[in-house]
Design a protein around this motif. Structure first.
Motif, mmCIF file in Angstrom:
data_model
loop_
_atom_site.group_PDB
_atom_site.id
_atom_site.type_symbol
_atom_site.label_atom_id
_atom_site.label_comp_id
_atom_site.label_asym_id
_atom_site.label_seq_id
_atom_site.Cartn_x
_atom_site.Cartn_y
_atom_site.Cartn_z
ATOM 1 N N LEU A 241 0.977 -0.885 -0.575
ATOM 2 C CA LEU A 241 0.127 -0.028 0.433
ATOM 3 C C LEU A 241 1.012 1.487 -0.090
ATOM 4 N N GLU A 242 0.843 1.515 -1.025
ATOM 5 C CA GLU A 242 1.387 3.911 -1.395
ATOM 6 C C GLU A 242 0.407 4.332 -0.867
ATOM 7 N N ILE A 243 1.319 5.287 0.410
ATOM 8 C CA ILE A 243 -0.078 6.397 1.342
ATOM 9 C C ILE A 243 0.949 7.246 0.990
ATOM 10 N N ASP A 244 0.000 8.104 1.779
ATOM 11 C CA ASP A 244 0.287 9.367 1.164
ATOM 12 C C ASP A 244 0.617 10.135 3.667
ATOM 13 N N VAL A 245 1.799 10.300 3.749
ATOM 14 C CA VAL A 245 2.154 10.428 5.118
ATOM 15 C C VAL A 245 1.983 11.989 5.852
ATOM 16 N N THR A 246 1.911 12.900 5.260
ATOM 17 C CA THR A 246 2.302 14.494 4.970
ATOM 18 C C THR A 246 2.146 14.963 6.328
ATOM 19 N N GLU A 247 0.266 14.117 7.024
ATOM 20 C CA GLU A 247 -0.014 14.685 7.377
ATOM 21 C C GLU A 247 0.813 14.178 9.043
ATOM 22 N N THR A 248 1.257 13.150 9.021
ATOM 23 C CA THR A 248 1.962 12.067 9.717
ATOM 24 C C THR A 248 3.628 12.777 9.710
ATOM 25 N N SER A 249 3.932 13.334 8.774
ATOM 26 C CA SER A 249 4.968 13.943 8.643
ATOM 27 C C SER A 249 4.672 14.987 9.845
ATOM 28 N N ARG A 250 3.544 16.519 9.497
ATOM 29 C CA ARG A 250 3.745 18.036 10.231
ATOM 30 C C ARG A 250 3.323 16.964 11.737
ATOM 31 N N LEU A 251 2.698 16.081 11.884
ATOM 32 C CA LEU A 251 2.737 16.012 13.824
ATOM 33 C C LEU A 251 4.061 15.719 14.255
ATOM 34 N N LEU A 252 4.460 14.693 13.719
ATOM 35 C CA LEU A 252 5.974 14.446 14.095
ATOM 36 C C LEU A 252 6.573 15.922 14.837
ATOM 37 N N ALA A 253 6.131 16.422 13.367
ATOM 38 C CA ALA A 253 7.948 18.279 13.721
ATOM 39 C C ALA A 253 6.072 18.427 14.951
ATOM 40 N N ASP A 254 5.087 19.276 14.982
ATOM 41 C CA ASP A 254 4.792 19.630 16.124
ATOM 42 C C ASP A 254 5.397 18.721 17.517
ATOM 43 N N LEU A 255 5.436 17.699 17.287
ATOM 44 C CA LEU A 255 5.854 16.535 19.163
ATOM 45 C C LEU A 255 6.942 17.325 18.741
ATOM 46 N N ASP A 429 -4.827 3.916 6.662
ATOM 47 C CA ASP A 429 -5.581 5.022 7.109
ATOM 48 C C ASP A 429 -5.087 6.379 8.065
ATOM 49 N N VAL A 430 -4.556 5.315 9.363
ATOM 50 C CA VAL A 430 -4.297 6.609 10.514
ATOM 51 C C VAL A 430 -2.859 7.419 10.203
ATOM 52 N N LEU A 431 -1.955 6.537 9.137
ATOM 53 C CA LEU A 431 -0.725 7.658 9.009
ATOM 54 C C LEU A 431 -1.269 8.702 7.859
ATOM 55 N N ARG A 432 -1.969 8.111 7.033
ATOM 56 C CA ARG A 432 -2.891 9.217 6.103
ATOM 57 C C ARG A 432 -3.305 10.669 7.353
ATOM 58 N N GLU A 433 -4.026 10.323 7.536
ATOM 59 C CA GLU A 433 -4.530 11.397 8.840
ATOM 60 C C GLU A 433 -4.797 10.772 10.140
ATOM 61 N N PRO A 434 -3.975 11.415 10.820
ATOM 62 C CA PRO A 434 -3.395 10.253 12.619
ATOM 63 C C PRO A 434 -4.553 10.424 12.629
ATOM 64 N N GLY A 435 -5.781 12.161 12.752
ATOM 65 C CA GLY A 435 -6.586 12.088 13.483
ATOM 66 C C GLY A 435 -7.637 10.420 14.235
ATOM 67 N N ARG A 436 -7.700 9.879 12.230
ATOM 68 C CA ARG A 436 -8.177 8.790 12.444
ATOM 69 C C ARG A 436 -8.225 7.559 13.553
ATOM 70 N N ALA A 437 -7.217 8.575 14.119
ATOM 71 C CA ALA A 437 -6.863 7.154 15.642
ATOM 72 C C ALA A 437 -7.964 7.325 16.278
ATOM 73 N N MET A 438 -8.613 8.172 16.338
ATOM 74 C CA MET A 438 -9.460 9.103 17.459
ATOM 75 C C MET A 438 -10.583 8.312 16.675
ATOM 76 N N LEU A 439 -10.520 7.417 15.576
ATOM 77 C CA LEU A 439 -12.108 6.635 15.596
ATOM 78 C C LEU A 439 -12.111 5.025 16.137
ATOM 79 N N LEU A 440 -10.662 4.627 15.748
ATOM 80 C CA LEU A 440 -10.101 3.735 15.432
ATOM 81 C C LEU A 440 -10.083 2.822 16.908
ATOM 82 N N GLY A 441 -9.747 3.782 17.482
ATOM 83 C CA GLY A 441 -9.553 3.692 19.102
ATOM 84 C C GLY A 441 -10.513 3.433 19.965
#
Length: 441
Positions: A241-255, A429-441
């Motif tokens: 699966l090839e995915i866009d992880v830009t939002e994950t990269s931004r989250l890591l930069a913020d952290l 899905d989580v890596l593409r949109e880290p906010g989705r972890a709230m739904l999966l959890g």
């Protein structure tokens, strides 16, 4: 009196270990459970604690030597005075059973027969026994000399040299005090028994500049055997699966910029690990194992998450226990600790067993994807590729985005293509949109 300590079973029936270094020398005074040697098994380097208190009399193996479980390791002169050590004396034969050692589990008992009360060596005189023997974990005593068929004691490099020179090690007598056949013994024997016909002047010689020969042993040997067993036991299927992880990269930069998280190294591997733990809740077939002996499928209700680690001694897969209970920060810390320990070769055996699902990080080597082989006994392993900036369609436009490839291998006896695909999509899905972890959890 003299106490003898033989190499114990260090876990999972590993048959031998290599002496890395001695931590004591002849004449040293040692205490009970004091580390006396470092040995390398097929999985890790382990410190051996002393089962006796006394003075080191003899070291029976040299660093670099591989010895089998049950072989004599060290002899210690134990003073027959109060407090030297305590043991359990068997009523029938006055066998002194050593106390439980740090890291070896329960003290072995002889066939479940009742034991006499514990007493110290002050009450065990030389007339009771002249030699105390310590061999934890069901190590069988060696067979009588007339029925033993052991290979001559030597190290793997020496055996390789003997094979190269066409020398039968059983014909060679060791000259050293340890009784181990050395390189000099082999070369001396070969020189004494060679004839011009056997070694012509034009015979080729080994040139170390043209090739290097390394004995197959330790972690490398264990890894090779495990991978072959896995590849030819479990039917592997791999999907990508090839995915866009830009939002994950931004989250890591913020952290990383958050001062409250200073000292915590949270990287993409930790986010993938967290996403995998969340996805396993919804696709539990990936967190199961095939028990052929019981004809059962065993589903785990916990995640012992294996993290493949490349070390100088080979690949090992230590695991984070109950990883599903950890926060992202806790998971990142645990992964970092596993990696640091693995690099030093000090990974405990307990961390190398009991894994339920694994992750391997190709990306750290700049690789985009691969087809990982299952860790034996597990249903799935997730490969993590490198994060690359690439042209990508985003909201109707072509822009540069951070892109990653995930690869999932699974055991087709346990996991169907539908389940494997849903798991991979959930991680994506989580890596593409880290906010989705709230739904999966």
């Amino acid at each position: 009196m003299t106490a003898e300590f033989r190499l114990p079973d260090l876990g999972e029936g590993l048959p031998e270990a290599e002496i890395v270094q001695w931590l004591v020398a002849v004449g040293d005074i040692v205490t009970l459970n004091q580390p006396i040697a470092e040995v390398e098994t097929a999985k890790a380097i382990v410190e051996l604690p002393s089962p006796f208190a006394g003075t080191v009399r003899t070291l029976h193996a040299a660093p670099g030597e591989v010895i089998a479980v049950g072989e004599l390791l060290i002899s210690i002169d134990v003073p027959a005075v109060a407090g030297a050590m305590e043991g359990v004396v068997d009523d029938d034969d006055d066998e002194v059973i050593p106390p439980n050692l740090v890291g070896y589990g329960a003290t072995p008992r002889a066939s479940g027969r009742p034991q006499r009360r514990v007493r110290s060596l002050a009450s065990v005189s030389a007339s009771d026994t002249d030699v105390l023997v310590a061999a934890p974990h069901d190590v069988l005593p060696p067979a009588p000399a007339e029925v033993r068929h052991e290979r001559p004691r030597s190290t793997p490099p020496v055996r390789a040299l003997a094979k190269q020179l066409g020398v039968d090690l059983s014909l060679i007598e060791a000259t050293g005090v340890t009784g181990v056949i050395g390189r000099e013994d082999v070369e001396r024997y070969a020189a004494q028994h060679a004839t011009p016909a056997e070694v012509p002047a034009s015979a080729p010689t080994t040139d170390s500049r043209r090739e290097t020969r390394t004995p197959i042993r330790g972690v490398r040997k264990h890894t090779a055997e495990a991978m072959v067993r896995s590849a030819f036991t479990a039917p592997h299927v791999t999907c990508f699966l090839e995915i866009d992880v830009t939002e994950t990269s931004r989250l890591l930069a913020d952290l990383r910029a958050d001062r409250r998280l200073e000292g915590h190294r949270i990287g993409v591997l930790a986010v993938v690990a967290k996403a995998a733990c969340l996805a396993l809740r919804h696709e539990p077939s990936l967190n199961s194992r095939w028990d052929a002996g019981a004809a059962e499928i065993v589903q785990h209700h916990y995640v012992n998450l294996g993290i493949a680690a490349a070390t100088e001694r080979g690949l090992i897969v230590p695991n984070v226990t109950d990883a599903e209970r950890l926060t992202l920060v806790e998971l990142a810390d645990a992964i970092g600790e596993l990696a640091a320990t693995a690099r030093t070769g000090r990974t405990p055996l307990s961390a190398l067993t009991g894994g339920t699902f694994s992750i391997t990080n190709f990306g750290v080597f700049g690789v985009d994807a691969g087809t990982p082989i299952l860790n034996p006994g597990e249903a799935g392993i997730l490969g993590v590729g490198a994060v690359r900036s690439r042209p990508w369609e985003h909201r109707g436009e072509i822009v540069l985005r951070d892109v990653m490839t995930l690869s999932l291998s699974f055991d087709h006896r346990l996991v169907d293509g539908e389940q494997g695909s849903r798991f991979l999509a959930a991680v994506g899905d989580v890596l593409r949109e880290p906010g989705r972890a709230m739904l999966l959890g």
